[in-house]
Write a protein that holds these residues in place. Structure first.
Motif, mmCIF file in Angstrom:
data_model
loop_
_atom_site.group_PDB
_atom_site.id
_atom_site.type_symbol
_atom_site.label_atom_id
_atom_site.label_comp_id
_atom_site.label_asym_id
_atom_site.label_seq_id
_atom_site.Cartn_x
_atom_site.Cartn_y
_atom_site.Cartn_z
ATOM 1 N N ALA A 55 -37.022 16.628 -3.464
ATOM 2 C CA ALA A 55 -37.675 15.374 -3.120
ATOM 3 C C ALA A 55 -38.631 14.937 -4.231
ATOM 4 C CB ALA A 55 -38.422 15.510 -1.799
ATOM 5 N N LYS A 56 -39.371 15.881 -4.793
ATOM 6 C CA LYS A 56 -40.283 15.544 -5.895
ATOM 7 C C LYS A 56 -39.506 14.999 -7.092
ATOM 8 C CE LYS A 56 -44.428 17.187 -4.605
ATOM 9 N NZ LYS A 56 -45.725 16.616 -4.747
ATOM 10 N N LYS A 57 -38.355 15.626 -7.410
ATOM 11 C CA LYS A 57 -37.536 15.167 -8.536
ATOM 12 C C LYS A 57 -37.013 13.760 -8.288
ATOM 13 C CE LYS A 57 -35.991 19.626 -10.287
ATOM 14 N NZ LYS A 57 -34.831 20.502 -10.490
ATOM 15 N N LEU A 58 -36.589 13.472 -7.071
ATOM 16 C CA LEU A 58 -36.099 12.135 -6.737
ATOM 17 C C LEU A 58 -37.220 11.114 -6.884
ATOM 18 C CD1 LEU A 58 -33.843 10.271 -5.634
ATOM 19 C CD2 LEU A 58 -34.642 10.853 -3.343
ATOM 20 N N GLN A 59 -38.395 11.449 -6.402
ATOM 21 C CA GLN A 59 -39.519 10.533 -6.508
ATOM 22 C C GLN A 59 -39.930 10.321 -7.968
ATOM 23 O OE1 GLN A 59 -41.768 12.775 -3.432
ATOM 24 N NE2 GLN A 59 -42.258 10.728 -2.639
ATOM 25 N N LEU A 60 -39.895 11.373 -8.780
ATOM 26 C CA LEU A 60 -40.215 11.231 -10.201
ATOM 27 C C LEU A 60 -39.184 10.363 -10.914
ATOM 28 C CD1 LEU A 60 -41.403 14.808 -11.256
ATOM 29 C CD2 LEU A 60 -42.732 12.687 -11.316
ATOM 30 N N ALA A 61 -37.905 10.543 -10.581
ATOM 31 C CA ALA A 61 -36.843 9.746 -11.193
ATOM 32 C C ALA A 61 -37.009 8.261 -10.879
ATOM 33 C CB ALA A 61 -35.480 10.238 -10.724
ATOM 34 N N ARG A 62 -37.586 7.952 -9.741
ATOM 35 C CA ARG A 62 -37.827 6.564 -9.350
ATOM 36 C C ARG A 62 -39.101 5.994 -9.957
ATOM 37 N NH1 ARG A 62 -36.699 6.859 -2.934
ATOM 38 N NH2 ARG A 62 -34.458 6.948 -3.043
ATOM 39 N N GLY A 63 -39.889 6.852 -10.578
ATOM 40 C CA GLY A 63 -41.140 6.406 -11.165
ATOM 41 C C GLY A 63 -42.290 6.340 -10.183
ATOM 42 N N GLU A 64 -42.129 6.979 -9.025
ATOM 43 C CA GLU A 64 -43.200 6.991 -8.032
ATOM 44 C C GLU A 64 -44.310 7.946 -8.460
ATOM 45 O OE1 GLU A 64 -41.766 7.835 -4.082
ATOM 46 O OE2 GLU A 64 -40.024 6.537 -4.350
ATOM 47 N N SER A 72 -44.351 16.953 -0.674
ATOM 48 C CA SER A 72 -43.741 15.634 -0.803
ATOM 49 C C SER A 72 -43.621 14.968 0.568
ATOM 50 C CB SER A 72 -42.358 15.776 -1.421
ATOM 51 O OG SER A 72 -41.640 14.586 -1.299
ATOM 52 N N PRO A 73 -44.082 13.714 0.699
ATOM 53 C CA PRO A 73 -43.919 13.019 1.975
ATOM 54 C C PRO A 73 -42.448 12.813 2.330
ATOM 55 C CG PRO A 73 -45.126 11.658 0.404
ATOM 56 C CD PRO A 73 -44.821 12.941 -0.265
ATOM 57 N N LEU A 74 -41.594 12.650 1.318
ATOM 58 C CA LEU A 74 -40.161 12.511 1.574
ATOM 59 C C LEU A 74 -39.598 13.797 2.170
ATOM 60 C CD1 LEU A 74 -37.374 11.187 1.377
ATOM 61 C CD2 LEU A 74 -37.344 11.775 -1.049
ATOM 62 N N ALA A 75 -39.979 14.937 1.617
ATOM 63 C CA ALA A 75 -39.517 16.227 2.148
ATOM 64 C C ALA A 75 -40.040 16.450 3.563
ATOM 65 C CB ALA A 75 -39.961 17.365 1.228
ATOM 66 N N LYS A 76 -41.303 16.125 3.787
ATOM 67 C CA LYS A 76 -41.874 16.291 5.132
ATOM 68 C C LYS A 76 -41.150 15.410 6.142
ATOM 69 C CE LYS A 76 -46.401 16.157 5.322
ATOM 70 N NZ LYS A 76 -47.821 15.929 5.015
ATOM 71 N N SER A 77 -40.844 14.193 5.747
ATOM 72 C CA SER A 77 -40.146 13.277 6.642
ATOM 73 C C SER A 77 -38.726 13.764 6.924
ATOM 74 C CB SER A 77 -40.112 11.878 6.015
ATOM 75 O OG SER A 77 -39.487 10.966 6.868
ATOM 76 N N LEU A 78 -38.042 14.253 5.893
ATOM 77 C CA LEU A 78 -36.696 14.785 6.083
ATOM 78 C C LEU A 78 -36.703 15.966 7.039
ATOM 79 C CD1 LEU A 78 -33.674 15.153 5.465
ATOM 80 C CD2 LEU A 78 -34.359 16.460 3.456
ATOM 81 N N LEU A 79 -37.596 16.903 6.827
ATOM 82 C CA LEU A 79 -37.661 18.079 7.694
ATOM 83 C C LEU A 79 -38.022 17.694 9.128
ATOM 84 C CD1 LEU A 79 -39.296 20.610 5.222
ATOM 85 C CD2 LEU A 79 -36.905 20.469 5.915
ATOM 86 N N TYR A 80 -38.873 16.689 9.283
ATOM 87 C CA TYR A 80 -39.209 16.196 10.622
ATOM 88 C C TYR A 80 -37.956 15.658 11.316
ATOM 89 C CZ TYR A 80 -40.904 13.032 14.216
ATOM 90 O OH TYR A 80 -41.099 12.372 15.394
#
Length: 92
Positions: A55-64, A72-80
């Protein structure tokens, strides 16, 4: 070992075949769409990475902007959303 381009194509193909049948029950106004979850799951599975790392790599690739000290909020949301799935969530 396969090249990076072939691995990316394989990952995208697998995610479009495997993970599109999962109903993550994301809301239209949610921060992350189901497509983001599919990308993270596919990359984690094929690269043997933790969901947090992917998730961190995806967010970095997007420039976030990311905070390396926090999960990572994306990872937390996915696991939820994964916790809420049942075996019946897959439309075969």
């Amino acid at each position: 070992m396969i090249g990076a381009t072939a691995a990316k194509q394989l990952s995208l193909a697998a995610s479009s075949m495997l993970f599109t049948h999962l109903d993550f029950a994301t809301k239209p106004n949610g921060q992350y769409p189901s497509e983001d979850f599919e990308k993270v799951l596919a990359r984690s599975a094929f690269n043997g990475e933790f969901v947090h790392t992917t998730a961190k790599k995806l967010q970095l690739a997007r420039g976030e902007d990311i905070d390396l000290q926090q999960r990572s909020p994306l990872a937390k949301s996915l696991l939820y959303h994964l916790r809420g799935l049942s075996p019946d969530a897959i439309d075969a």
